[in-house]
Write an enzyme that holds these catalytic residues in place. Sequence first.
Site, PDB file in Angstrom:
ATOM      1  N   CYS A 133      41.557  33.051  52.229  1.00  0.00           N
ATOM      2  CA  CYS A 133      41.848  32.893  50.809  1.00  0.00           C
ATOM      3  C   CYS A 133      43.174  33.573  50.504  1.00  0.00           C
ATOM      4  O   CYS A 133      43.437  34.666  51.000  1.00  0.00           O
ATOM      5  CB  CYS A 133      40.727  33.533  49.992  1.00  0.00           C
ATOM      6  SG  CYS A 133      41.000  33.468  48.224  1.00  0.00           S
ATOM      7  N   LEU A 134      43.979  32.923  49.677  1.00  0.00           N
ATOM      8  CA  LEU A 134      45.287  33.504  49.338  1.00  0.00           C
ATOM      9  C   LEU A 134      45.138  34.813  48.565  1.00  0.00           C
ATOM     10  O   LEU A 134      46.067  35.605  48.495  1.00  0.00           O
ATOM     11  CB  LEU A 134      46.126  32.508  48.530  1.00  0.00           C
ATOM     12  CG  LEU A 134      46.520  31.226  49.279  1.00  0.00           C
ATOM     13  CD1 LEU A 134      47.221  30.254  48.340  1.00  0.00           C
ATOM     14  CD2 LEU A 134      47.406  31.540  50.480  1.00  0.00           C
ATOM     15  N   GLY A 167      44.359  25.367  49.047  1.00  0.00           N
ATOM     16  CA  GLY A 167      43.880  25.162  47.690  1.00  0.00           C
ATOM     17  C   GLY A 167      44.209  26.384  46.863  1.00  0.00           C
ATOM     18  O   GLY A 167      44.511  27.446  47.406  1.00  0.00           O
ATOM     19  N   GLN A 203      43.397  32.584  40.048  1.00  0.00           N
ATOM     20  CA  GLN A 203      44.141  33.339  41.070  1.00  0.00           C
ATOM     21  C   GLN A 203      45.568  33.658  40.619  1.00  0.00           C
ATOM     22  O   GLN A 203      46.211  34.544  41.179  1.00  0.00           O
ATOM     23  CB  GLN A 203      44.195  32.551  42.388  1.00  0.00           C
ATOM     24  CG  GLN A 203      42.854  32.460  43.091  1.00  0.00           C
ATOM     25  CD  GLN A 203      42.964  31.671  44.379  1.00  0.00           C
ATOM     26  OE1 GLN A 203      42.886  30.458  44.388  1.00  0.00           O
ATOM     27  NE2 GLN A 203      43.188  32.372  45.481  1.00  0.00           N
ATOM     28  N   HIS A 219      35.084  26.156  47.774  1.00  0.00           N
ATOM     29  CA  HIS A 219      35.763  27.459  47.721  1.00  0.00           C
ATOM     30  C   HIS A 219      36.526  27.609  46.393  1.00  0.00           C
ATOM     31  O   HIS A 219      36.433  28.646  45.725  1.00  0.00           O
ATOM     32  CB  HIS A 219      36.709  27.556  48.928  1.00  0.00           C
ATOM     33  CG  HIS A 219      37.542  28.794  48.987  1.00  0.00           C
ATOM     34  ND1 HIS A 219      37.473  29.689  50.030  1.00  0.00           N
ATOM     35  CD2 HIS A 219      38.484  29.290  48.144  1.00  0.00           C
ATOM     36  CE1 HIS A 219      38.320  30.681  49.815  1.00  0.00           C
ATOM     37  NE2 HIS A 219      38.955  30.456  48.665  1.00  0.00           N
ATOM     38  N   GLU A 220      37.267  26.577  46.018  1.00  0.00           N
ATOM     39  CA  GLU A 220      38.086  26.671  44.793  1.00  0.00           C
ATOM     40  C   GLU A 220      37.210  26.672  43.535  1.00  0.00           C
ATOM     41  O   GLU A 220      37.503  27.383  42.576  1.00  0.00           O
ATOM     42  CB  GLU A 220      39.116  25.538  44.735  1.00  0.00           C
ATOM     43  CG  GLU A 220      40.116  25.502  45.885  1.00  0.00           C
ATOM     44  CD  GLU A 220      40.777  26.833  46.191  1.00  0.00           C
ATOM     45  OE1 GLU A 220      40.988  27.636  45.263  1.00  0.00           O
ATOM     46  OE2 GLU A 220      41.066  27.083  47.377  1.00  0.00           O
ATOM     47  N   HIS A 234      35.964  30.025  42.757  1.00  0.00           N
ATOM     48  CA  HIS A 234      36.930  30.897  42.060  1.00  0.00           C
ATOM     49  C   HIS A 234      36.767  30.795  40.537  1.00  0.00           C
ATOM     50  O   HIS A 234      36.989  31.771  39.823  1.00  0.00           O
ATOM     51  CB  HIS A 234      38.368  30.509  42.416  1.00  0.00           C
ATOM     52  CG  HIS A 234      38.881  31.128  43.684  1.00  0.00           C
ATOM     53  ND1 HIS A 234      39.024  32.483  43.843  1.00  0.00           N
ATOM     54  CD2 HIS A 234      39.323  30.570  44.846  1.00  0.00           C
ATOM     55  CE1 HIS A 234      39.519  32.735  45.053  1.00  0.00           C
ATOM     56  NE2 HIS A 234      39.709  31.586  45.685  1.00  0.00           N
TER      57      HIS A 234
HETATM   58 NI    NI Z   1      40.509  31.364  47.610  1.00  0.00          NI
END
Ligand code: NI
Length: 173
Positions: free
Chosen positions: A95-96, A46, A51, A137-138, A141
């Site tokens: 997480c990226l 995701g 981000q 999670h997203e 953000h």
């Molecule tokens: Ni993340």
Amino acid sequence: MAILPILKYPDPRLRSRSLPVESFDEDLATLAGDLRETMIHAPGSGLAAPQVDKLLRVIVIDDTQLGEEYGQKVLTLVNPQIIEAKGEQIYQEGCLSVIDLQSNVIRAAEVTVEAQDVTGQKFTLSASGRQAVILQHEIDHLEGVLFLDRISRLKKDIYRKKLFKSQKMAKNS
Ligand code: NI
């Protein structure tokens, strides 16, 4: 479409609250396409617009089912909101934007999310298991919250120390 650079913790831009999308225009479609391409390229489960340094309430999530090839199905959710959450599950997250860390996080087991697509059409999505985790999670953000904020302070401190030490070493070499 373009692959955009992903901001990395502790970049303060990851801490801002994203703004609601009001114009369902060409720019939004481009952003959704870029998010999708950037997520697949990473690859990740995701990705949220903040981000990639766009403070808008847009997320993409991998919707690949068992037996399908990764990247074939990506859902875009604009202005997503959790309207119902039930139960509890523990899932290992990464997480990226947070390099070299995976950790268990407690989340709701099932969520119902209301969102819009890139044309502004409203829809509702109910999810459990992995997909429910990704959604939570997203959406975090979009509030400037990282999964790091949901693990123990001790684990977070150890991670921060390790990260800053390796960054210092990289700078000195
Ligand atoms: Ni993340």
